[in-house]
Scaffold this motif. Structure first.
Motif, mmCIF file in Angstrom:
data_model
loop_
_atom_site.group_PDB
_atom_site.id
_atom_site.type_symbol
_atom_site.label_atom_id
_atom_site.label_comp_id
_atom_site.label_asym_id
_atom_site.label_seq_id
_atom_site.Cartn_x
_atom_site.Cartn_y
_atom_site.Cartn_z
ATOM 1 N N ASP A 112 -3.361 -10.435 -3.852
ATOM 2 C CA ASP A 112 -3.266 -9.633 -5.067
ATOM 3 C C ASP A 112 -2.718 -8.249 -4.751
ATOM 4 O OD1 ASP A 112 -4.419 -11.720 -6.526
ATOM 5 O OD2 ASP A 112 -6.442 -10.909 -6.316
ATOM 6 N N SER A 113 -3.175 -7.669 -3.636
ATOM 7 C CA SER A 113 -2.743 -6.333 -3.241
ATOM 8 C C SER A 113 -1.260 -6.311 -2.898
ATOM 9 C CB SER A 113 -3.567 -5.837 -2.046
ATOM 10 O OG SER A 113 -4.924 -5.675 -2.392
ATOM 11 N N VAL A 114 -0.800 -7.333 -2.175
ATOM 12 C CA VAL A 114 0.625 -7.417 -1.860
ATOM 13 C C VAL A 114 1.443 -7.438 -3.148
ATOM 14 C CG1 VAL A 114 2.428 -8.892 -0.883
ATOM 15 C CG2 VAL A 114 0.304 -8.530 0.380
ATOM 16 N N GLU A 115 1.027 -8.253 -4.099
ATOM 17 C CA GLU A 115 1.755 -8.359 -5.363
ATOM 18 C C GLU A 115 1.749 -7.036 -6.126
ATOM 19 O OE1 GLU A 115 1.012 -13.100 -6.367
ATOM 20 O OE2 GLU A 115 -0.480 -11.611 -6.977
ATOM 21 N N ALA A 116 0.576 -6.391 -6.189
ATOM 22 C CA ALA A 116 0.460 -5.148 -6.954
ATOM 23 C C ALA A 116 1.308 -4.037 -6.338
ATOM 24 C CB ALA A 116 -1.001 -4.719 -7.030
ATOM 25 N N VAL A 141 -9.805 8.575 -0.252
ATOM 26 C CA VAL A 141 -10.280 9.906 -0.590
ATOM 27 C C VAL A 141 -11.739 9.831 -1.004
ATOM 28 C CG1 VAL A 141 -9.991 11.894 -2.114
ATOM 29 C CG2 VAL A 141 -7.970 10.611 -1.335
ATOM 30 N N GLU A 142 -12.551 10.677 -0.392
ATOM 31 C CA GLU A 142 -13.951 10.822 -0.811
ATOM 32 C C GLU A 142 -14.244 12.305 -0.903
ATOM 33 O OE1 GLU A 142 -18.459 9.391 0.327
ATOM 34 O OE2 GLU A 142 -16.989 9.725 1.905
ATOM 35 N N GLY A 143 -14.417 12.768 -2.121
ATOM 36 C CA GLY A 143 -14.595 14.199 -2.308
ATOM 37 C C GLY A 143 -13.336 14.931 -1.869
ATOM 38 N N GLU A 144 -13.501 15.829 -0.881
ATOM 39 C CA GLU A 144 -12.362 16.558 -0.326
ATOM 40 C C GLU A 144 -11.947 15.977 1.021
ATOM 41 O OE1 GLU A 144 -10.660 19.021 -1.960
ATOM 42 O OE2 GLU A 144 -11.945 18.367 -3.608
ATOM 43 N N SER A 145 -12.536 14.867 1.397
ATOM 44 C CA SER A 145 -12.204 14.220 2.674
ATOM 45 C C SER A 145 -11.059 13.237 2.464
ATOM 46 C CB SER A 145 -13.427 13.486 3.231
ATOM 47 O OG SER A 145 -13.091 12.771 4.404
ATOM 48 N N LEU A 146 -10.045 13.346 3.323
ATOM 49 C CA LEU A 146 -8.846 12.523 3.210
ATOM 50 C C LEU A 146 -8.663 11.717 4.485
ATOM 51 C CD1 LEU A 146 -6.142 11.841 1.714
ATOM 52 C CD2 LEU A 146 -5.148 13.803 2.931
ATOM 53 N N SER A 147 -8.487 10.432 4.333
ATOM 54 C CA SER A 147 -8.278 9.544 5.478
ATOM 55 C C SER A 147 -6.996 8.765 5.311
ATOM 56 C CB SER A 147 -9.456 8.566 5.626
ATOM 57 O OG SER A 147 -10.674 9.259 5.733
ATOM 58 N N ALA A 148 -6.281 8.574 6.401
ATOM 59 C CA ALA A 148 -5.063 7.761 6.403
ATOM 60 C C ALA A 148 -5.387 6.389 6.955
ATOM 61 C CB ALA A 148 -3.990 8.420 7.256
ATOM 62 N N ILE A 149 -4.789 5.360 6.354
ATOM 63 C CA ILE A 149 -4.940 3.991 6.820
ATOM 64 C C ILE A 149 -3.645 3.621 7.533
ATOM 65 C CG2 ILE A 149 -5.588 1.647 6.181
ATOM 66 C CD1 ILE A 149 -7.594 3.833 5.310
ATOM 67 N N GLY A 150 -3.737 3.383 8.839
ATOM 68 C CA GLY A 150 -2.512 3.187 9.600
ATOM 69 C C GLY A 150 -2.342 1.844 10.260
ATOM 70 N N ALA A 151 -3.400 1.039 10.295
ATOM 71 C CA ALA A 151 -3.309 -0.240 11.000
ATOM 72 C C ALA A 151 -4.118 -1.283 10.240
ATOM 73 C CB ALA A 151 -3.810 -0.080 12.437
ATOM 74 N N GLY A 152 -4.320 -2.446 10.861
ATOM 75 C CA GLY A 152 -5.121 -3.488 10.255
ATOM 76 C C GLY A 152 -4.416 -4.242 9.148
ATOM 77 N N VAL A 153 -5.180 -5.037 8.430
ATOM 78 C CA VAL A 153 -4.596 -5.840 7.354
ATOM 79 C C VAL A 153 -3.996 -4.941 6.281
ATOM 80 C CG1 VAL A 153 -6.712 -6.055 5.973
ATOM 81 C CG2 VAL A 153 -4.979 -7.853 5.873
ATOM 82 N N GLU A 154 -4.557 -3.727 6.122
ATOM 83 C CA GLU A 154 -4.012 -2.795 5.142
ATOM 84 C C GLU A 154 -2.551 -2.470 5.450
ATOM 85 O OE1 GLU A 154 -8.412 -2.205 5.517
ATOM 86 O OE2 GLU A 154 -6.740 -2.476 6.889
ATOM 87 N N ALA A 155 -2.262 -2.216 6.723
ATOM 88 C CA ALA A 155 -0.882 -1.913 7.115
ATOM 89 C C ALA A 155 0.016 -3.122 6.887
ATOM 90 C CB ALA A 155 -0.835 -1.472 8.574
ATOM 91 N N ASP A 156 -0.509 -4.316 7.152
ATOM 92 C CA ASP A 156 0.296 -5.515 6.936
ATOM 93 C C ASP A 156 0.541 -5.753 5.454
ATOM 94 O OD1 ASP A 156 1.647 -7.788 8.219
ATOM 95 O OD2 ASP A 156 0.184 -9.008 7.135
#
Length: 347
Positions: free
Chosen positions: A333-337, A230-245
């Motif tokens: 760390d992210s996986v654990e959190a 989220v940046e201001g009123e802009s909303l983005s979805a994260i759907g792939a990449g290491v984030e998805a994993d």
């Protein structure tokens, strides 16, 4: 978030261009790798006796090291951390983008005397070359964009340096990167720097942490998760990449499909709030650059999605954006959190 979600995007779709342009300023995460491999050969022509030559395939480039590089630069705190944890702090002649994130307390002192080449962006070409590095370790290929005033990989080579890019930060792997890519980086750097024992120990520790999460959540119901920025009123979805994993490894089911058309070329997409409302995730994960952004993001999510399950049950999981960069131990760390947020009874 200073990991540059994207570099440049085609202007075919205004939404897409806006998202990538915005996130390009914020994050250097666009890239990915072909296959990486490490090999060791010997040079029989060495009159002092056989000397091991290390060969590494990185982002489709073949890197060869007849000896361990003596002068290193970490192009992001995440890479500087890894080099220090491999015991290489005495070889560091520069660290860059130091304002992106802070080093963990247990190693911060080891970098105290390392020259800072840049704070909130990759170092200028002249500043990086002035440090006279022999090996530059980077989270993505963006840090070597000549058009941005940075030293290109070719320019580094002309000055006696080689570049190693995080496995998950190579251009052709960005959308399919995995958490375990960081283990490849540990192994490669351990071989290049001739510290295989330190690399094996660090890799084993990282692997054990992931295994501990696997064991803790084994058999648990997988909550639905939306990962957003989220940046201001802009909303983005994260759907792939290491984030998805990361979501997958943490025991969540992403409500966005990495194989969907909107993620075919880029791991994130700008969306309307209705996309979240219709999917009604049980948890929302979001990356932040600090406490102020976390507070603003929580306020946005709470006011925009009051009836969504994640908000109703207060399962809003904030992560340091730097921990989502390629080639960082922060991925673990992210996986654990996230796992602890999704499965609190398992820990």
């Amino acid at each position: 978030m200073n990991n540059r979600f994207a570099r440049t995007r085609p202007r075919a779709a205004t939404r897409t261009h806006t998202l990538r342009s915005t996130l390009a300023v914020l994050s250097a995460l666009p890239l990915a790798l072909t296959a990486c491999g490490t090999g060791v050969t010997s040079d029989p022509s060495n009159s002092a006796g056989p000397e091991e030559t290390v060969e590494v395939t990185n982002c489709g480039r073949e890197l060869t090291f007849d000896t361990a590089p003596e002068n290193l630069v970490g192009m992001m705190p995440s890479q500087t951390e890894m080099l220090i944890r491999l015991g290489l702090q005495d070889s560091l002649v520069g660290q860059a983008q130091t304002d992106v994130s802070t080093l963990p307390d247990d190693i911060a002192d080891a970098a105290a005397d390392v020259p800072v080449l840049s704070t909130d962006a990759p170092p200028a070409r002249e500043d990086l070359l002035a440090a006279a590095p022999e090996l530059v370790v980077s989270p993505t290929e963006y840090e070597f964009t000549a058009e941005q005033g940075f030293a290109s990989i070719d320019q580094l080579e002309e000055n006696g340096a080689q570049a190693y890019v995080a496995t998950g930060g190579c251009a052709d792997r960005r959308n399919t990167a995995e958490v375990t890519d960081v283990l490849t980086d540990i192994t490669d750097l351990g071989a290049i720097m001739r510290v295989p024992d330190a690399a094996e120990e660090l890799s084993a520790e990282a692997g054990n942490r992931l295994s501990a999460v696997d064991e803790a959540i084994d058999g648990s119901k997988r909550p639905t998760v939306a990962q957003v920025y989220v940046e201001g009123e802009s909303l983005s979805a994260i759907g792939a990449g290491v984030e998805a994993d990361i979501i997958k490894r943490a025991g969540g089911d992403n409500v966005f499909d990495p194989d969907a058309p909107e993620f075919a070329e880029f791991f994130a997409a700008e969306i309307n709030p209705e996309e979240i409302i219709s999917r009604d995730p049980e948890a929302i994960v979001f990356g932040v650059s600090g406490p102020a952004q976390e507070e603003k993001t929580r306020e946005y999510l709470q006011s925009t999605f009051p009836d969504v399950a994640a908000v109703e049950n207060d399962v809003l999981i904030a992560l340091p954006q730097a921990d989502l960069h390629p080639g960082t131990l922060g991925n673990i760390d992210s996986v654990e959190a996230i796992a602890e947020g999704l499965h609190p009874d398992a820990f």
